[in-house]
Enzyme design. Structure first.
Site, short mmCIF file in Angstrom:
data_model
loop_
_atom_site.label_atom_id
_atom_site.label_comp_id
_atom_site.label_asym_id
_atom_site.label_seq_id
_atom_site.Cartn_x
_atom_site.Cartn_y
_atom_site.Cartn_z
CG HIS A 120 -0.24 -0.31 2.51
ND1 HIS A 120 0.65 0.57 3.07
CD2 HIS A 120 -0.28 -1.39 3.34
CE1 HIS A 120 1.12 0.07 4.20
NE2 HIS A 120 0.59 -1.13 4.40
CD GLU A 121 0.49 5.57 -2.32
OE1 GLU A 121 1.44 6.31 -2.04
OE2 GLU A 121 0.31 5.09 -3.45
N GLY A 122 1.90 3.11 2.28
CA GLY A 122 2.91 3.11 3.34
C GLY A 122 4.20 2.49 2.83
CG HIS A 123 4.32 -1.70 2.00
ND1 HIS A 123 2.99 -2.06 2.00
CD2 HIS A 123 4.91 -2.41 2.98
CE1 HIS A 123 2.79 -2.96 2.95
NE2 HIS A 123 3.93 -3.20 3.56
N GLY A 173 9.52 1.73 8.12
CA GLY A 173 8.48 2.68 8.50
C GLY A 173 8.34 2.79 10.01
CB SER A 228 -0.80 -5.73 4.83
OG SER A 228 0.32 -5.09 4.25
P1 AMP Z 1 5.35 -5.06 6.34
O1 AMP Z 1 5.07 -5.47 4.93
O2 AMP Z 1 4.14 -4.86 7.19
O3 AMP Z 1 6.42 -5.90 6.99
O4 AMP Z 1 6.00 -3.61 6.24
C1 AMP Z 1 7.15 -3.38 5.49
C2 AMP Z 1 7.68 -2.01 5.82
O5 AMP Z 1 6.70 -1.03 5.50
C3 AMP Z 1 8.02 -1.84 7.31
O6 AMP Z 1 9.21 -1.10 7.44
C4 AMP Z 1 6.82 -1.08 7.82
O7 AMP Z 1 7.09 -0.30 8.96
C5 AMP Z 1 6.51 -0.18 6.62
N1 AMP Z 1 5.12 0.29 6.69
C6 AMP Z 1 4.00 -0.45 6.82
N2 AMP Z 1 2.92 0.34 6.92
C7 AMP Z 1 3.37 1.62 6.88
C8 AMP Z 1 2.75 2.91 6.95
N3 AMP Z 1 1.43 3.04 7.11
N4 AMP Z 1 3.53 3.99 6.88
C9 AMP Z 1 4.88 3.89 6.73
N5 AMP Z 1 5.52 2.71 6.66
C10 AMP Z 1 4.79 1.59 6.73
#
Ligand code: AMP
Length: 281
Positions: A34-37, A147, A186
């Site tokens: 998503h946009e966070g990634h 993040g 996610s």
């Molecule tokens: P994940 O796929 O949940 O393991 O996340 C992968 C990376 O994306 C990690 O460094 C998370 O902290 C970052 N991340 C996930 N959601 C967000 C968000 N809403 N804003 C910023 N970074 C994010």
């Protein structure tokens, strides 16, 4: 954009950019992007010339009874998203290649992993540290992007990099939120319409904390109580924790300062969500 699953291929693909003196940015993810990634990829674009996204749903960071089986798997659309946003290389290995038969070596996480998520999710950070250490070895990036949505994870990775002498610079990126404040995750895909509404309690309680501190409150107990009230009003199903800690040590603070951060975890139905906010008094 190249997509590979063979760990042995990465290093050869990075030889050229690294030899040319380029900075290589690594963005580790578990997919369902998503946009966070994508904001992490944007941050890499600002610093680096070559961008590697890893997509690996890492089984060792999930505990018994957690959501590994149900976790959204959306590889095709993930690939389209990162290609559009300028990734050069995607590494999407299988579990069998990352954890071959007989795999038994793990990273023992630093002390900063002991509390909060580490306390509620035993072995979570052992899995995180192990997979991130493997990714750092496989992909000799100059920079890596994480993040602050996973605030404790940032502290854990930074400490591991220091303690184990990884030659990579860690960058923390701000939390990306939906327009109504819900931190992107996610896991938000698990929420139905009403649950999605109730999930807003998390960001609202952080808004209240921030407001309260802005107005001069420095007693963490008082702010935590205000946050608890907002979460109860939003009818979250269970509060796992609410705490205000020092941003560096993650130890609870006796008085809120500009270095304090509020962290919380709560269940909406069976979905466990986390969120946090730095409190700048
Ligand atoms: P994940 O796929 O949940 O393991 O996340 C992968 C990376 O994306 C990690 O460094 C998370 O902290 C970052 N991340 C996930 N959601 C967000 C968000 N809403 N804003 C910023 N970074 C994010």
């Amino acid at each position: 954009m190249k997509v590979i699953s063979d760990p042995l291929e990465i290093q050869s693909l990075l030889t050229e950019p690294l030899a040319a003196g380029q900075r290589v940015g690594l963005i580790p993810t578990m997919g369902a992007l998503h946009e966070g990634h994508l904001s992490l990829l944007d941050a890499s674009q600002k610093d680096c010339e070559f961008h590697v996204v890893t997509i690996f749903l890492n089984p060792t960071q999930f505990g018994e009874g957690e959501d590994l089986e149900n976790y959204p798997r959306t590889l095709e659309s993930d690939l389209q998203l990162v290609e559009k946003r300028g990734a050069d290389l995607v590494f999407a290995p299988t579990s069998a290649t990352m954890y071959p038969t007989g795999f038994s070596t793990f990273v023992d996480p630093p002390r900063v992993a002991d509390s909060l998520e580490g306390e509620r999710r035993p072995d979570h950070f052992k899995g995180v540290c192990t997979v991130v250490a493997k990714l750092f070895h496989l992909c000799p990036a100059t920079d890596a992007y994480f993040g602050e949505k996973d605030f404790q994870q940032c502290a854990v990775i930074e400490r591991m990099v220091l303690d184990l002498n990884f030659g990579v610079t860690i960058h923390r990126c701000p939390i990306i939120r939906e327009p109504d404040g819900l931190a992107m995750s996610s896991r938000n895909q698990y929420l139905d319409g009403l649950e999605r509404e109730r999930a807003l309690g998390l960001s609202r309680s952080l808004n209240v904390a921030e407001q309260s501190v802005t107005e001069g409150t420095t007693d963490p107990a008082e702010v935590i109580e205000q946050m608890r009230q907002v979460l109860m009003d939003a009818r979250v199903d269970k509060i796992d924790y609410i705490t205000i800690v020092d941003a560096a040590t993650l130890e609870p603070v006796g008085e809120i300062t500009s270095n304090s951060v509020a962290l919380l975890a709560a269940y909406i139905g069976t979905t466990r969500l986390i969120d946090n906010r730095r409190l700048n008094s």
